[in-house]
Design a protein around this motif. Structure first.
Motif, PDB file in Angstrom:
ATOM      1  N   GLY A   1     -37.577  27.195 -63.805  1.00 56.39           N
ATOM      2  CA  GLY A   1     -38.643  28.298 -64.172  1.00 56.39           C
ATOM      3  C   GLY A   1     -38.844  28.897 -62.865  1.00 56.39           C
ATOM      4  N   ALA A   2     -38.457  30.203 -62.783  1.00 56.21           N
ATOM      5  CA  ALA A   2     -38.608  31.002 -61.778  1.00 56.21           C
ATOM      6  C   ALA A   2     -39.698  32.051 -61.774  1.00 56.21           C
ATOM      7  CB  ALA A   2     -37.329  31.689 -60.929  1.00 56.21           C
ATOM      8  N   GLY A   3     -40.885  31.832 -62.726  1.00 55.67           N
ATOM      9  CA  GLY A   3     -41.690  32.580 -62.740  1.00 55.67           C
ATOM     10  C   GLY A   3     -42.884  32.508 -61.735  1.00 55.67           C
ATOM     11  N   PRO A   4     -44.196  32.940 -61.763  1.00 52.78           N
ATOM     12  CA  PRO A   4     -45.077  32.902 -60.371  1.00 52.78           C
ATOM     13  C   PRO A   4     -45.373  31.320 -60.234  1.00 52.78           C
ATOM     14  CG  PRO A   4     -45.736  34.491 -62.073  1.00 52.78           C
ATOM     15  CD  PRO A   4     -44.535  33.947 -62.485  1.00 52.78           C
TER      16      PRO A   4
ATOM     17  N   MET B   1     -61.863  40.000 -59.122  1.00 53.62           N
ATOM     18  CA  MET B   1     -60.595  39.864 -59.695  1.00 53.62           C
ATOM     19  C   MET B   1     -59.829  40.598 -59.477  1.00 53.62           C
ATOM     20  SD  MET B   1     -60.154  39.810 -63.762  1.00 53.62           S
ATOM     21  CE  MET B   1     -59.109  41.282 -63.891  1.00 53.62           C
ATOM     22  N   SER B   2     -58.540  40.150 -59.060  1.00 58.18           N
ATOM     23  CA  SER B   2     -57.282  41.109 -58.628  1.00 58.18           C
ATOM     24  C   SER B   2     -56.688  41.588 -59.893  1.00 58.18           C
ATOM     25  CB  SER B   2     -56.357  40.318 -57.909  1.00 58.18           C
ATOM     26  OG  SER B   2     -55.207  41.124 -57.530  1.00 58.18           O
ATOM     27  N   SER B   3     -56.533  42.832 -60.199  1.00 56.84           N
ATOM     28  CA  SER B   3     -55.749  43.587 -61.190  1.00 56.84           C
ATOM     29  C   SER B   3     -54.411  43.689 -60.579  1.00 56.84           C
ATOM     30  CB  SER B   3     -56.446  44.778 -61.622  1.00 56.84           C
ATOM     31  OG  SER B   3     -55.419  45.428 -62.475  1.00 56.84           O
ATOM     32  N   ILE B   4     -53.405  43.043 -61.060  1.00 55.23           N
ATOM     33  CA  ILE B   4     -52.056  43.326 -60.339  1.00 55.23           C
ATOM     34  C   ILE B   4     -50.985  42.826 -61.594  1.00 55.23           C
ATOM     35  CG2 ILE B   4     -52.194  41.241 -59.231  1.00 55.23           C
ATOM     36  CD1 ILE B   4     -50.196  42.138 -57.444  1.00 55.23           C
ATOM     37  N   PRO B   5     -49.979  43.643 -62.062  1.00 53.80           N
ATOM     38  CA  PRO B   5     -49.293  43.410 -63.144  1.00 53.80           C
ATOM     39  C   PRO B   5     -48.222  42.216 -62.603  1.00 53.80           C
ATOM     40  CG  PRO B   5     -48.690  45.481 -62.381  1.00 53.80           C
ATOM     41  CD  PRO B   5     -49.859  45.047 -61.864  1.00 53.80           C
ATOM     42  N   GLN B   6     -47.963  41.314 -63.458  1.00 53.74           N
ATOM     43  CA  GLN B   6     -47.100  40.086 -63.140  1.00 53.74           C
ATOM     44  C   GLN B   6     -45.795  40.528 -62.459  1.00 53.74           C
ATOM     45  OE1 GLN B   6     -46.957  36.980 -65.948  1.00 53.74           O
ATOM     46  NE2 GLN B   6     -45.135  36.236 -65.151  1.00 53.74           N
ATOM     47  N   HIS B   7     -45.068  41.656 -62.979  1.00 57.23           N
ATOM     48  CA  HIS B   7     -43.509  41.976 -62.527  1.00 57.23           C
ATOM     49  C   HIS B   7     -44.021  42.267 -60.850  1.00 57.23           C
ATOM     50  CE1 HIS B   7     -45.327  46.092 -63.330  1.00 57.23           C
ATOM     51  NE2 HIS B   7     -44.645  46.391 -62.249  1.00 57.23           N
ATOM     52  N   ILE B   8     -45.196  42.722 -60.504  1.00 56.31           N
ATOM     53  CA  ILE B   8     -45.213  42.841 -59.027  1.00 56.31           C
ATOM     54  C   ILE B   8     -45.775  41.535 -58.119  1.00 56.31           C
ATOM     55  CG2 ILE B   8     -46.890  43.807 -57.565  1.00 56.31           C
ATOM     56  CD1 ILE B   8     -47.125  46.418 -59.121  1.00 56.31           C
ATOM     57  N   THR B   9     -46.308  40.798 -59.003  1.00 54.41           N
ATOM     58  CA  THR B   9     -46.738  39.468 -58.371  1.00 54.41           C
ATOM     59  C   THR B   9     -45.304  38.566 -58.262  1.00 54.41           C
ATOM     60  OG1 THR B   9     -48.569  39.253 -59.611  1.00 54.41           O
ATOM     61  CG2 THR B   9     -47.977  37.241 -58.659  1.00 54.41           C
ATOM     62  N   ASP B  10     -44.575  38.592 -59.289  1.00 55.45           N
ATOM     63  CA  ASP B  10     -42.936  38.058 -59.158  1.00 55.45           C
ATOM     64  C   ASP B  10     -42.157  38.559 -57.984  1.00 55.45           C
ATOM     65  OD1 ASP B  10     -43.506  36.588 -61.709  1.00 55.45           O
ATOM     66  OD2 ASP B  10     -42.401  38.086 -62.923  1.00 55.45           O
ATOM     67  N   ARG B  11     -42.375  39.806 -58.002  1.00 59.34           N
ATOM     68  CA  ARG B  11     -41.457  40.550 -56.762  1.00 59.34           C
ATOM     69  C   ARG B  11     -41.859  39.967 -55.248  1.00 59.34           C
ATOM     70  NH1 ARG B  11     -42.534  46.182 -56.616  1.00 59.34           N
ATOM     71  NH2 ARG B  11     -44.124  45.729 -55.042  1.00 59.34           N
TER      72      ARG B  11
ATOM     73  N   GLU C   1     -36.306  40.288 -65.900  1.00 64.54           N
ATOM     74  CA  GLU C   1     -36.294  40.439 -67.368  1.00 64.54           C
ATOM     75  C   GLU C   1     -37.290  39.719 -68.054  1.00 64.54           C
ATOM     76  OE1 GLU C   1     -32.597  38.588 -68.932  1.00 64.54           O
ATOM     77  OE2 GLU C   1     -31.281  40.228 -68.314  1.00 64.54           O
ATOM     78  N   ASN C   2     -38.375  39.374 -66.998  1.00 66.81           N
ATOM     79  CA  ASN C   2     -39.534  38.673 -67.666  1.00 66.81           C
ATOM     80  C   ASN C   2     -40.529  39.554 -68.181  1.00 66.81           C
ATOM     81  OD1 ASN C   2     -38.486  35.958 -67.149  1.00 66.81           O
ATOM     82  ND2 ASN C   2     -38.951  35.886 -64.978  1.00 66.81           N
ATOM     83  N   GLY C   3     -40.716  40.619 -67.808  1.00 64.90           N
ATOM     84  CA  GLY C   3     -41.778  41.382 -68.142  1.00 64.90           C
ATOM     85  C   GLY C   3     -42.744  41.457 -67.540  1.00 64.90           C
ATOM     86  N   SER C   4     -44.112  42.110 -67.828  1.00 62.22           N
ATOM     87  CA  SER C   4     -45.188  42.139 -67.234  1.00 62.22           C
ATOM     88  C   SER C   4     -46.202  40.986 -67.381  1.00 62.22           C
ATOM     89  CB  SER C   4     -46.048  43.374 -67.452  1.00 62.22           C
ATOM     90  OG  SER C   4     -46.956  43.816 -66.351  1.00 62.22           O
ATOM     91  N   ARG C   5     -46.741  41.030 -68.306  1.00 59.18           N
ATOM     92  CA  ARG C   5     -47.708  39.721 -68.976  1.00 59.18           C
ATOM     93  C   ARG C   5     -48.876  39.652 -68.323  1.00 59.18           C
ATOM     94  NH1 ARG C   5     -42.949  37.710 -68.251  1.00 59.18           N
ATOM     95  NH2 ARG C   5     -43.416  36.305 -66.933  1.00 59.18           N
ATOM     96  N   ALA C   6     -49.081  38.837 -67.620  1.00 56.32           N
ATOM     97  CA  ALA C   6     -50.303  38.449 -66.773  1.00 56.32           C
ATOM     98  C   ALA C   6     -50.698  39.526 -66.086  1.00 56.32           C
ATOM     99  CB  ALA C   6     -50.422  37.317 -66.113  1.00 56.32           C
TER     100      ALA C   6
ATOM    101  N   PHE D   1     -58.918  46.796 -72.068  1.00 50.54           N
ATOM    102  CA  PHE D   1     -58.644  47.879 -71.443  1.00 50.54           C
ATOM    103  C   PHE D   1     -59.153  47.646 -69.750  1.00 50.54           C
ATOM    104  CE2 PHE D   1     -60.071  52.207 -70.174  1.00 50.54           C
ATOM    105  CZ  PHE D   1     -58.885  53.065 -70.626  1.00 50.54           C
ATOM    106  N   ILE D   2     -58.033  47.883 -68.822  1.00 53.01           N
ATOM    107  CA  ILE D   2     -58.197  47.657 -67.593  1.00 53.01           C
ATOM    108  C   ILE D   2     -57.282  48.416 -66.915  1.00 53.01           C
ATOM    109  CG2 ILE D   2     -56.458  45.712 -67.685  1.00 53.01           C
ATOM    110  CD1 ILE D   2     -57.876  44.436 -65.275  1.00 53.01           C
ATOM    111  N   ALA D   3     -57.940  49.127 -65.711  1.00 49.62           N
ATOM    112  CA  ALA D   3     -56.928  49.986 -64.819  1.00 49.62           C
ATOM    113  C   ALA D   3     -55.988  49.118 -64.097  1.00 49.62           C
ATOM    114  CB  ALA D   3     -57.830  51.012 -63.982  1.00 49.62           C
ATOM    115  N   LEU D   4     -54.703  49.555 -63.931  1.00 51.00           N
ATOM    116  CA  LEU D   4     -53.731  48.606 -63.013  1.00 51.00           C
ATOM    117  C   LEU D   4     -53.854  49.198 -61.673  1.00 51.00           C
ATOM    118  CD1 LEU D   4     -50.836  48.258 -65.465  1.00 51.00           C
ATOM    119  CD2 LEU D   4     -52.520  46.640 -65.019  1.00 51.00           C
TER     120      LEU D   4
END
Length: 516
Positions: free
Chosen positions: A73-76, A164-174, A103-108, A287-290
């Protein structure tokens, strides 16, 4: 076509997995040639052969024959474990994933203070903060009230990260993938594990078989492969609600949900650095701003918002990737348009960057550390092979209320790394002999502690979900006393959330600082 690609010669019968070992790159000829088996050891150390573009590409795809630690598993969660293990000096590690990169999308979307502290330990905090929108508080909004339920910036005496850090998971993954590559950690994609079993010759090791037939030998296996974990399934680890509650839509209002990252027209004039939980009669809407620049293909000047909402089962199963029209119906029914004052401009979705549906449940693994089952001796299950450990969604899942899932998994990983690295060093030491020490004891303690942490989070999420999913109905006691649970909840929150100490306590619990 580049001459190196045009002249690539693959001898019939040579598998791609073994190609980089069996062939040598010749710049003069512009081709690979077969290396006689007896000469492969000397050629294997050749810088010319190893640094050719094709050889580097092939080695990036080829799985090793053996490792100390295989992370599935190569997620975060899996990447954080690999990074943390390297810091602990455990470098013979491979990370595999069945999905191609991206291919894992954004999610968290939330990273809390305790998790930011863990990310600091593995040296990735600066790029995370650079890509973050800092959120100072969660707000409950209804037609009749607006309540600040917690205050993250009041945590400054407890942490260097009072937000709290608002950051989509695809950026965390990268960010984590870039850090892994920079540090020489190999990520193998797409490689699907099909089975794990104790090695017949060395029962303290584990054979991991992949879809292409390749067999990798590992000293330890860590399942970071999500809620449908094949590692957990092969280890025959139980998986159920820790309280025995049924997994059904009737008992979980957030049983099916949709989420999307969208650009809005006429976005509400609410602070952009808060989480907005919109409460309606029969649902809740997040509802949260990215952060700016969350999606490179979208205009930088347009704010992007994450929206999340439960979908009542009476409406059927939502589409796999809800389109803008579907998401607009949700915004109208349960989102900002449901609570804004009459005459307010209608909030509309201009563009959808990404969307998904998912189902939720509460589940916890019976254990996060075991060995592979090999049979029975009487009523007792016999287990052999190397240690099998579970982290992240492979070990525990729950609805996304409070943004806890990925956070708990990352902290699982960072806390496992020193324990697992010590196990690997001790097991490989010439001074160690079976029975000389209880080598498994630290792993058992880690597993017990992390399981208790998961139970704490699951119970917190259950309380939050029950509180936010109350039906707005009035019932009568003895026919004369009206009772409306939503009114009681709102009245209670209006009173207690007026106290700074209460808001700090809520933020402390959600941040994970009290349950790291």
């Amino acid at each position: 076509m580049d001459s190196r690609h045009a002249a690539l010669r693959i001898v019939h019968g040579t598998s791609l997995v073994g190609l980089h070992r069996a062939c040598s790159w010749s710049p003069a000829r512009g081709s690979f040639t077969v290396i006689p088996r007896d000469n492969r050891a000397s050629s294997h150390s050749s810088d010319t052969a190893h640094n050719s573009p094709i050889s580097l590409f092939i080695r990036g795809m080829c799985l090793p024959d053996s490792v100390d630690v295989l992370v599935v598993g190569a997620g975060p969660t899996g990447l954080c474990l690999a990074l943390a293990l390297q810091i602990q000096g455990c470098t013979n590690v491979a990370v595999v994933d069945s999905m191609a990169e991206g291919e894992n999308g954004s999610r968290a979307v939330a990273i809390h203070a305790a998790t930011l502290e863990a990310l600091e330990q593995i040296g990735v905090i600066h790029p995370i903060l650079q890509a973050t929108r800092k959120i100072r508080a969660p707000f409950l909004r209804t037609k009749s009230l607006t309540i600040e339920m917690g205050t993250f910036d009041s945590l400054s005496e407890y942490t260097n990260y009072p937000f709290m850090s608002s950051i989509p998971q695809h950026i965390t993954d990268r960010i984590l993938q870039d850090a892994a590559r920079e540090r020489g950690i190999q990520i193998y994609r797409p490689h699907r594990v099909t089975s794990v079993a104790p090695n017949e010759e060395h029962p303290s090791l584990t054979d991991v078989t992949f879809e292409d037939g390749h067999v990798l030998r590992a000293r330890c296996i860590v399942g970071a492969d999500g809620s449908h974990s094949l590692v957990r399934h092969n280890a025959q680890i139980g998986w159920a609600d820790p309280d025995g509650d049924p997994d059904a839509a009737e008992t979980n209002v957030f049983w099916q949900m949709v989420m999307g990252d969208v650009i809005l027209a006429n976005a509400p004039a609410w602070p952009i650095n808060v989480v907005n939980l919109i409460g309606s009669d029969d649902n809740d809407f997040l509802f949260i701003a990215l952060p700016d620049h969350s999606y490179a293909h979208l205009p930088a000047e347009d704010p992007i918002f994450r929206i999340v909402c439960g979908i009542p089962t009476a409406l059927g199963t939502p589409p796999h990737a809800p389109d803008t029209a579907y998401l607009q119906q949700i915004v109208d029914a349960w989102g900002p348009n449901a609570i804004l004052p009459p005459g307010s401009p209608r909030v509309t979705i201009k563009q959808t960057a990404w969307s998904s549906r998912f189902r939720t449940r509460y589940s916890l693994a019976d254990t996060m550390f075991t060995y592979l089952p090999t049979g029975f001796e009487g009523d007792a299950v016999q287990r052999h092979g190397g240690p099998v450990l579970l982290i992240g969604d492979a070990a525990h899942i729950h609805p996304p209320m409070g943004g806890q899932g990925m956070n708990l998994g990352i902290r699982d990983a960072v806390r496992l790394a020193p324990v697992l690295a010590t196990y690997v060093r001790t097991r490989a030491s010439d001074d160690w002999a079976p029975g000389s020490i209880d080598i498994d004891a630290p792993l058992r303690r880690w597993a017990e502690e992390r399981r208790e942490r998961a139970i704490t989070v699951i119970h917190m999420v259950k309380r939050m979900s029950r509180m936010m999913s109350l039906a707005n109905r009035t019932t009568w006691i003895l026919g004369v006393v009206p009772v409306n649970l939503v009114w009681l909840r709102n009245t209670f929150l209006r009173i207690v959330c007026s106290f700074a100490w209460w808001r700090t306590n809520v933020a402390y619990r959600v941040s994970g600082l009290g349950n790291p």
